[in-house]
Design a protein around this motif. Structure first.
Motif, PDB file in Angstrom:
ATOM      1  N   PHE A  73       0.648  -1.097   0.148  1.00  0.00           N
ATOM      2  CA  PHE A  73      -0.022  -0.076   0.011  1.00  0.00           C
ATOM      3  C   PHE A  73       0.808   1.279  -0.037  1.00  0.00           C
ATOM      4  O   PHE A  73       0.552   2.484   0.258  1.00  0.00           O
ATOM      5  N   GLY A  74       2.210   1.196  -0.406  1.00  0.00           N
ATOM      6  CA  GLY A  74       2.814   2.384  -0.353  1.00  0.00           C
ATOM      7  C   GLY A  74       3.318   2.772   1.083  1.00  0.00           C
ATOM      8  O   GLY A  74       3.463   3.980   1.223  1.00  0.00           O
ATOM      9  N   MET A  75       3.585   2.085   1.945  1.00  0.00           N
ATOM     10  CA  MET A  75       3.975   2.575   3.386  1.00  0.00           C
ATOM     11  C   MET A  75       5.123   1.762   3.654  1.00  0.00           C
ATOM     12  O   MET A  75       5.253   0.709   4.182  1.00  0.00           O
ATOM     13  N   ASP A  76       6.475   2.509   3.152  1.00  0.00           N
ATOM     14  CA  ASP A  76       7.656   1.638   3.051  1.00  0.00           C
ATOM     15  C   ASP A  76       8.533   2.124   3.977  1.00  0.00           C
ATOM     16  O   ASP A  76       9.749   2.462   3.622  1.00  0.00           O
ATOM     17  N   LYS A  77       8.179   2.503   5.261  1.00  0.00           N
ATOM     18  CA  LYS A  77       9.342   3.220   6.117  1.00  0.00           C
ATOM     19  C   LYS A  77      10.415   2.219   6.418  1.00  0.00           C
ATOM     20  O   LYS A  77      11.533   2.373   6.763  1.00  0.00           O
ATOM     21  N   ASP A  78      10.147   0.979   6.701  1.00  0.00           N
ATOM     22  CA  ASP A  78      10.984  -0.051   6.914  1.00  0.00           C
ATOM     23  C   ASP A  78      11.555  -0.854   5.676  1.00  0.00           C
ATOM     24  O   ASP A  78      10.748  -1.054   4.880  1.00  0.00           O
ATOM     25  N   PRO A  79      12.802  -1.223   5.863  1.00  0.00           N
ATOM     26  CA  PRO A  79      13.448  -1.998   4.439  1.00  0.00           C
ATOM     27  C   PRO A  79      12.758  -3.356   4.256  1.00  0.00           C
ATOM     28  O   PRO A  79      12.405  -3.919   5.524  1.00  0.00           O
ATOM     29  N   GLN A  80      12.584  -3.571   3.149  1.00  0.00           N
ATOM     30  CA  GLN A  80      12.083  -5.020   2.795  1.00  0.00           C
ATOM     31  C   GLN A  80      12.783  -6.157   3.401  1.00  0.00           C
ATOM     32  O   GLN A  80      12.452  -7.238   3.591  1.00  0.00           O
ATOM     33  N   GLY A  81      14.274  -5.841   3.809  1.00  0.00           N
ATOM     34  CA  GLY A  81      15.009  -6.884   4.374  1.00  0.00           C
ATOM     35  C   GLY A  81      14.857  -7.122   5.931  1.00  0.00           C
ATOM     36  O   GLY A  81      15.315  -8.000   6.261  1.00  0.00           O
ATOM     37  N   ASP A  82      13.785  -6.333   6.749  1.00  0.00           N
ATOM     38  CA  ASP A  82      13.762  -6.246   8.031  1.00  0.00           C
ATOM     39  C   ASP A  82      12.649  -7.376   8.294  1.00  0.00           C
ATOM     40  O   ASP A  82      11.574  -7.055   8.512  1.00  0.00           O
ATOM     41  N   PHE A  83      13.209  -8.485   8.806  1.00  0.00           N
ATOM     42  CA  PHE A  83      12.242  -9.671   8.908  1.00  0.00           C
ATOM     43  C   PHE A  83      12.093  -9.983  10.277  1.00  0.00           C
ATOM     44  O   PHE A  83      11.252 -10.970  10.541  1.00  0.00           O
ATOM     45  N   SER A  84      12.635  -9.323  11.218  1.00  0.00           N
ATOM     46  CA  SER A  84      12.571  -9.457  12.741  1.00  0.00           C
ATOM     47  C   SER A  84      11.203  -9.139  13.060  1.00  0.00           C
ATOM     48  O   SER A  84      10.578  -8.274  12.348  1.00  0.00           O
ATOM     49  N   PHE A  85      10.665  -9.600  14.144  1.00  0.00           N
ATOM     50  CA  PHE A  85       9.444  -9.088  14.866  1.00  0.00           C
ATOM     51  C   PHE A  85       9.683  -7.765  15.232  1.00  0.00           C
ATOM     52  O   PHE A  85       8.741  -6.986  15.197  1.00  0.00           O
ATOM     53  N   LEU A  86      10.829  -7.516  16.101  1.00  0.00           N
ATOM     54  CA  LEU A  86      10.729  -6.154  16.483  1.00  0.00           C
ATOM     55  C   LEU A  86      11.637  -5.295  15.381  1.00  0.00           C
ATOM     56  O   LEU A  86      12.635  -5.739  15.068  1.00  0.00           O
ATOM     57  N   GLN A  87      11.058  -4.157  14.923  1.00  0.00           N
ATOM     58  CA  GLN A  87      11.722  -3.574  13.896  1.00  0.00           C
ATOM     59  C   GLN A  87      12.664  -2.503  14.207  1.00  0.00           C
ATOM     60  O   GLN A  87      12.901  -2.003  15.605  1.00  0.00           O
ATOM     61  N   ILE A  88      13.400  -1.786  13.309  1.00  0.00           N
ATOM     62  CA  ILE A  88      14.843  -1.076  13.830  1.00  0.00           C
ATOM     63  C   ILE A  88      14.100   0.321  14.251  1.00  0.00           C
ATOM     64  O   ILE A  88      14.936   1.111  14.843  1.00  0.00           O
ATOM     65  N   ASP A  89      12.910   0.563  14.055  1.00  0.00           N
ATOM     66  CA  ASP A  89      12.258   2.038  14.223  1.00  0.00           C
ATOM     67  C   ASP A  89      11.597   1.950  15.670  1.00  0.00           C
ATOM     68  O   ASP A  89      10.876   2.727  15.915  1.00  0.00           O
ATOM     69  N   GLY A  90      11.501   0.748  16.248  1.00  0.00           N
ATOM     70  CA  GLY A  90      10.937   0.539  17.548  1.00  0.00           C
ATOM     71  C   GLY A  90       9.645   0.009  17.321  1.00  0.00           C
ATOM     72  O   GLY A  90       8.873  -0.587  18.530  1.00  0.00           O
ATOM     73  N   GLU A  91       9.033  -0.323  16.212  1.00  0.00           N
ATOM     74  CA  GLU A  91       7.675  -0.841  16.035  1.00  0.00           C
ATOM     75  C   GLU A  91       7.932  -2.402  15.840  1.00  0.00           C
ATOM     76  O   GLU A  91       8.964  -3.020  16.076  1.00  0.00           O
ATOM     77  N   ASN A  92       6.903  -3.036  15.538  1.00  0.00           N
ATOM     78  CA  ASN A  92       6.893  -4.686  15.355  1.00  0.00           C
ATOM     79  C   ASN A  92       6.323  -4.716  14.365  1.00  0.00           C
ATOM     80  O   ASN A  92       5.239  -4.012  13.596  1.00  0.00           O
ATOM     81  N   THR A  93       5.967  -6.014  13.880  1.00  0.00           N
ATOM     82  CA  THR A  93       5.289  -6.484  12.663  1.00  0.00           C
ATOM     83  C   THR A  93       3.836  -6.098  12.718  1.00  0.00           C
ATOM     84  O   THR A  93       3.049  -5.621  11.572  1.00  0.00           O
ATOM     85  N   PHE A  94       3.228  -6.315  13.989  1.00  0.00           N
ATOM     86  CA  PHE A  94       1.735  -6.192  13.879  1.00  0.00           C
ATOM     87  C   PHE A  94       1.196  -4.813  14.326  1.00  0.00           C
ATOM     88  O   PHE A  94       0.296  -4.305  13.764  1.00  0.00           O
ATOM     89  N   THR A  95       2.270  -3.885  14.740  1.00  0.00           N
ATOM     90  CA  THR A  95       1.728  -2.567  14.830  1.00  0.00           C
ATOM     91  C   THR A  95       2.000  -1.839  13.385  1.00  0.00           C
ATOM     92  O   THR A  95       1.349  -1.042  13.138  1.00  0.00           O
TER      93      THR A  95
END
Length: 533
Positions: free
Chosen positions: A132-154
């Motif tokens: 949907f064009g919301m690409d703030k996280d890199p496509q290779g970031d597959f961990s549950f906890l994201q580098i920006d402090g968010e997680n997969t479900f948030t």
């Protein structure tokens, strides 16, 4: 190797489009230069692909190493980190010489299937924001906890809220939906209509349509911003292209942290590769078997070369490999061509690549993820019984909610617990007959192999025997009897006298009416464990 070129060439194009954003995304998630991910992808395809014994495995930078790489770069600096990558490759060569490739065969099938399913689910969940064009996280970031402090479900909830409120990128969403229609139409209808639709793959058509859409809508309300496009580094000239390469600083090789990082990279990369090899061999419809020690040698060589010219660590990667299998790849030529496509495109057409919408690539990855995590597989694993379903489910949940290696580790731990439970339950068979001479006649038949795992179950049965019992212990089918079990039986001889329990042992040597001499005979043998074969 060229016999199946008609299969390998189309498959290599699909793998190229899958690998391109992941190489860039993993580099971004690792805190490394973007070009380092492309170097790893090129080396993984050309060098590792040529040396590997796998016909359908594809190597490149791996998301599972992103956290390790990120920390190492922060602590060491990039040039010193590259020294660790080179040393990690050397350690992998040593692993290959030591025949460590056999480790991959000790992971249960339920865990391997759980790994494939978990990765499929992760791919789908992670690509929804990109769709949907919301690409703030890199496509290779597959961990549950994201580098920006968010997680997969948030991140997923943000995408859903944006979709409901109409705050998504309409251009990215429209071309993603068009791409999905093209992919489904191509695979389910057109590919069966003629050879041309088998040679020209749906993902290539989707990418071409995506580029055309971006060019035509560039100055309209449907324009796709640069944040939602592929971002290959574009050098100004040949010298600036060469300037993108980094080289290891071997003056820091005595730093203990570098060696710790090297061993960590070697261990994690080798384990991830061996698990991927096992998984891809299971997915392969032609059931090829990959020589695992040769794979470690290939991966080690690839990491040495990648580290020497500024690339990220390399492993065999299930996302690329599964895309290769799903696209009909038959030989290693597919992986090699994909590597050369990365190299040629980065040199000749980086500007054209940067017109590809990420939402189109998200649609391609959706298809890959769904084929890995088909709902029917959950039912199949459930039907196989709890011994398969529980390790499978734990592996999936661990991968989705933590990361790949933790998920596999949890699944393996549960698998071992299941083995211990079944070993406890299956150590013997107890059959109670009617009374003989006023005594219960009970037959205990021991299993083929009885180890210390079975101590608890056997001890429980012996202690629960009533007084005035006639016990027959059948060892005819037992080929291995652990010394711990012998000690339990010896101790029970004394308890049996007090409880008026008569014991008879039946073995291949015949019936032993004097159990004390039987156990004494085996205890006097030079080895502590006995074989009754």
């Amino acid at each position: 190797m060229f016999k199946y070129l008609k299969n390998d060439l189309p498959a290599s194009i699909v793998v190229f489009f899958v690998a391109l954003p992941l190489c860039l995304g993993i580099a971004l998630a690792s805190g490394a230069p973007l070009f380092s991910g492309l170097i790893a992808g090129i080396i993984g395809g050309t060098i590792v692909g040529a040396l590997s014994g796998s016909k359908i495995g594809v190597s490149g930078p791996a998301a599972g190493l992103a956290a390790i790489v990120f920390t190492a770069i922060q602590n060491l600096g990039y040039e010193s980190f590259l020294v660790a990558v080179v040393l990690g490759g050397v350690i992998q060569l040593i692993f290959g010489l030591l025949k460590a490739g056999i480790i991959g065969y000790y992971f249960p099938s339920s865990v391997i299937k759980g790994m494939l399913t978990g990765i499929g689910i992760i791919i789908i969940l992670k690509q929804i924001p990109h769709f949907f064009g919301m690409d703030k996280d890199p496509q290779g970031d597959f961990s549950f906890l994201q580098i920006d402090g968010e997680n997969t479900f948030t991140e997923l909830l943000k995408a859903i809220n944006a979709l409901i409120s109409g705050n998504v990128s309409m251009g990215a969403t429209i071309i993603a939906l068009i791409s999905m229609v093209i992919l489904l139409l191509w695979s389910n209808v057109l590919s069966k209509k003629g050879k041309i639709f088998q040679i020209v793959q749906g993902p290539l058509v989707a990418v071409a349509v995506g580029i055309i859409f971006y060019v035509l809508t560039k100055d309209s309300s449907l324009t796709i911003s640069s944040d939602h496009l592929v971002a290959v580094p574009v050098p100004d000239d040949f010298n600036s292209f060469l300037g993108q390469f980094n080289f290891p600083d071997f003056t820091t090789i005595a730093n203990p942290t570098i060696w710790v990082t090297a061993f960590t990279i070697a261990l994690v990369a080798s384990l991830e590769t061996l698990l991927c090899v096992e998984a891809t061999d299971k997915l392969d419809p032609h059931k090829n078997v990959t020589p695992t020690n040769r794979e470690l040698f290939a991966q080690g060589t690839g990491n040495i070369i990648s580290g020497l010219i500024g690339g990220l660590p390399i492993t065999q990667v299930i996302v690329r490999s599964s895309a290769n299998i799903q696209s009909g790849g038959r030989t290693k030529l597919s992986a090699i061509i994909h590597g050369f496509l990365l190299l040629i495109s980065v040199i000749l057409i980086p500007t054209l690549l940067n017109k590809i919408p990420l939402s189109v690539l998200a649609a391609i990855l959706f298809i890959v993820g769904f084929k890995l995590a088909k709902p029917a597989l959950f039912k199949k694993m459930y039907d196989l019984g709890w011994k398969q379903f529980i390790p499978f489910t734990i592996t999936v949940l661990g991968i989705v909610f933590i990361d790949l290696l933790y998920g596999i580790g949890l699944g393996l731990l549960v698998g071992i617990i299941v083995i211990l439970i079944k070993s406890y339950q299956n150590s013997h068979f107890l059959h109670i007959e009617d009374k003989s001479n006023g005594k219960h006649k009970i037959k205990m038949t021991l299993a083929e192999e009885v180890t210390f795992f079975n101590k608890g179950a056997i001890l429980k049965e012996l202690d629960s025997l009533p007084k005035d019992t006639y016990l027959e212990i059948n060892l005819i089918g037992t080929r291995y009897l652990d010394n711990d079990i012998i000690e339990i039986l010896e101790d029970f001889l004394f308890k049996a006298k007090e409880r008026n329990i008569d014991i008879k042992l039946v073995s291949k040597r015949g019936i032993v009416e004097n159990p004390e001499s039987f156990f004494k005979f085996f205890n006097e043998r030079p080895k502590s464990n006995i074989s009754l074969s």
